[in-house]
Scaffold this active site. Structure first.
Site, PDB file in Angstrom:
ATOM      1  N   GLY A 174       0.835  -1.210   0.000  1.00  8.65           N
ATOM      2  CA  GLY A 174       0.000   0.000   0.000  1.00  8.65           C
ATOM      3  C   GLY A 174       0.858   1.243   0.000  1.00  8.65           C
ATOM      4  N   ALA A 175       2.075   1.127  -0.590  1.00  6.16           N
ATOM      5  CA  ALA A 175       3.088   2.183  -0.466  1.00  6.16           C
ATOM      6  C   ALA A 175       2.904   3.324  -1.456  1.00  6.16           C
ATOM      7  CB  ALA A 175       4.481   1.575  -0.620  1.00  6.16           C
ATOM      8  N   SER A 176       1.918   3.210  -2.365  1.00  4.04           N
ATOM      9  CA  SER A 176       1.814   4.278  -3.364  1.00  4.04           C
ATOM     10  C   SER A 176       1.088   5.510  -2.852  1.00  4.04           C
ATOM     11  CB  SER A 176       1.186   3.764  -4.668  1.00  4.04           C
ATOM     12  OG  SER A 176       0.120   2.912  -4.441  1.00  4.04           O
ATOM     13  N   SER A 199      -8.363  -1.313  11.473  1.00  4.83           N
ATOM     14  CA  SER A 199      -9.209  -0.123  11.570  1.00  4.83           C
ATOM     15  C   SER A 199     -10.064  -0.201  12.830  1.00  4.83           C
ATOM     16  CB  SER A 199     -10.139  -0.038  10.358  1.00  4.83           C
ATOM     17  OG  SER A 199     -11.136   0.943  10.565  1.00  4.83           O
ATOM     18  N   TYR A 226     -16.144  -3.873   4.940  1.00  2.98           N
ATOM     19  CA  TYR A 226     -14.842  -3.335   5.334  1.00  2.98           C
ATOM     20  C   TYR A 226     -14.494  -3.773   6.754  1.00  2.98           C
ATOM     21  CZ  TYR A 226     -11.253   0.206   6.339  1.00  2.98           C
ATOM     22  OH  TYR A 226     -10.094   0.844   6.695  1.00  2.98           O
ATOM     23  N   SER A 270     -13.552  -7.446   7.013  1.00  2.00           N
ATOM     24  CA  SER A 270     -12.230  -7.775   6.474  1.00  2.00           C
ATOM     25  C   SER A 270     -11.134  -7.357   7.454  1.00  2.00           C
ATOM     26  CB  SER A 270     -12.016  -7.108   5.109  1.00  2.00           C
ATOM     27  OG  SER A 270     -11.902  -5.700   5.233  1.00  2.00           O
ATOM     28  N   LYS A 271     -11.352  -6.243   8.170  1.00  2.00           N
ATOM     29  CA  LYS A 271     -10.349  -5.767   9.132  1.00  2.00           C
ATOM     30  C   LYS A 271     -10.385  -6.593  10.420  1.00  2.00           C
ATOM     31  CE  LYS A 271      -8.563  -2.281   6.793  1.00  2.00           C
ATOM     32  NZ  LYS A 271      -7.155  -2.332   6.329  1.00  2.00           N
TER      33      LYS A 271
END
Lengths: 76, 249
Positions: free
Chosen positions: B17-19, B140, B153, B156-157
């Protein structure tokens, strides 16, 4: 794509709104059931039924369901 | 170079997720503490922007969609020995339960959970991680509080939180540590997509629920740098909430 089907889709998406209670003239953000979940449900309905993504601000700019319908058509 | 327990000199970390957003800031934070990164993101152009923001190091940049198995395996082939992993890749979805379908579920769980699980699994199988390493998952606060539209969401977290606790026990023998960081709303391109769905009034109203206001990427990255460093060597299996006070109320 007709407005009647659009109004039925809207009624179907929002909880506690009965079928055939709204029309193109209905000011949808003034109904008692309009809240943040109703907004998310409207966005999801527009995406799944019409493949259109609107922003929260765009929805807010519409007064009647007819206006929301016209905006949806214009984005297709 | 530096005997501070917070120093990361000579260490190599895989950051997904570095972008953009939190992942990008974590790369910056690691490089500021002397460490190097394998920075992975879907968007090559944005990844090179991340590159321009890093201090010198043995950084590697790799553009891949980790939810696609072939791309994940191609990344694995390029990996050096790691001292840690930060899984920060993720997507948000705001979808009332009535509108969930298999495709939406797979797209959210695919990147937020499944890719995380299989990436870490492959790194372990190929013995690409050194002893005394640190693995951090960006989860999250949504994983333990409810909000309309958040089911996919949040689920998934929550899966990541549970995965990390089992993993923490499985790697404890090699003194590798595993923790989750649970941010509230942080101003990033991802949360910008949430905000587009809401009106300005609704966003302003939501931010009022945060005693310290919405967060910035560095508020999360600084805690992650701590969790990657030897300063946190006795911390494992925790879920660190960083939410400006949202959930103490």
């Amino acid at each position: 794509m007709d407005i009647n089907k659009f109004v039925r889709n809207f009624e179907d998406a929002i909880d506690n709104v009965d079928e055939n209670t709204l029309s193109g003239e209905s000011k949808f953000q003034e109904i008692a059931e309009w809240d943040s979940l109703a907004l998310l449900s409207t966005l999801a309905m527009l995406d799944s039924e019409y493949n259109v993504s609107l922003s929260g601000e765009e929805i807010k700019s519409c007064s009647t369901l007819q206006q929301l319908f016209d905006l949806t058509i214009s984005k297709k | 170079m530096n005997d501070s327990p917070f120093d990361l000199t000579g260490k190599m970390f895989l950051v997904t997720g570095a972008s953009s957003g939190i992942g990008r800031q974590i790369c910056i934070g690691i490089s500021q503490m002397g460490g190097s990164v394998v920075a992975v993101g879907r968007n090559a152009e944005k990844l090179s922007e991340t590159e321009s923001l890093l201090k010198e190091g043995r950084h590697i940049f790799f553009s891949a969609d980790l939810s696609i198995e072939e791309e994940r395996l191609a990344l694995i082939e390029k990996l050096p020995k790691l001292n840690g992993i930060v899984y920060s890749a993720g997507v948000f979805a705001s979808l009332p339960i009535k509108f969930i379908n298999k495709e939406k579920l797979n797209s959210v769980y695919g990147i937020n959970y499944e890719a995380a699980a299989f990436l870490v699994q492959t790194v372990l199988k190929k013995k690409l991680i050194e002893p005394n390493s640190s693995i951090v998952f960006i989860s999250s606060v949504a994983s333990f509080i409810g909000a309309p539209g958040n089911a996919l969401y949040a689920g998934s977290k929550a899966a990541l939180n549970a995965f990390s606790r089992a993993l923490a026990l499985e790697v404890a023998k090699s003194k590798t540590r595993v923790n989750c960081v649970l941010p509230g709303i942080v101003k990033t391109p991802m949360t910008e997509t949430i905000n587009q769905q809401l009106s300005k009034e609704m966003i302003a109203e939501d931010e009022k629920k945060y005693p310290l206001g919405y967060g910035l990427p560095e508020d999360i990255a600084n805690a992650v740098v701590f969790l990657l460093s030897d300063a946190s060597r006795w911390i494992t299996g925790t879920s660190l909430v960083i939410d400006g006070g949202l959930t103490i109320q």
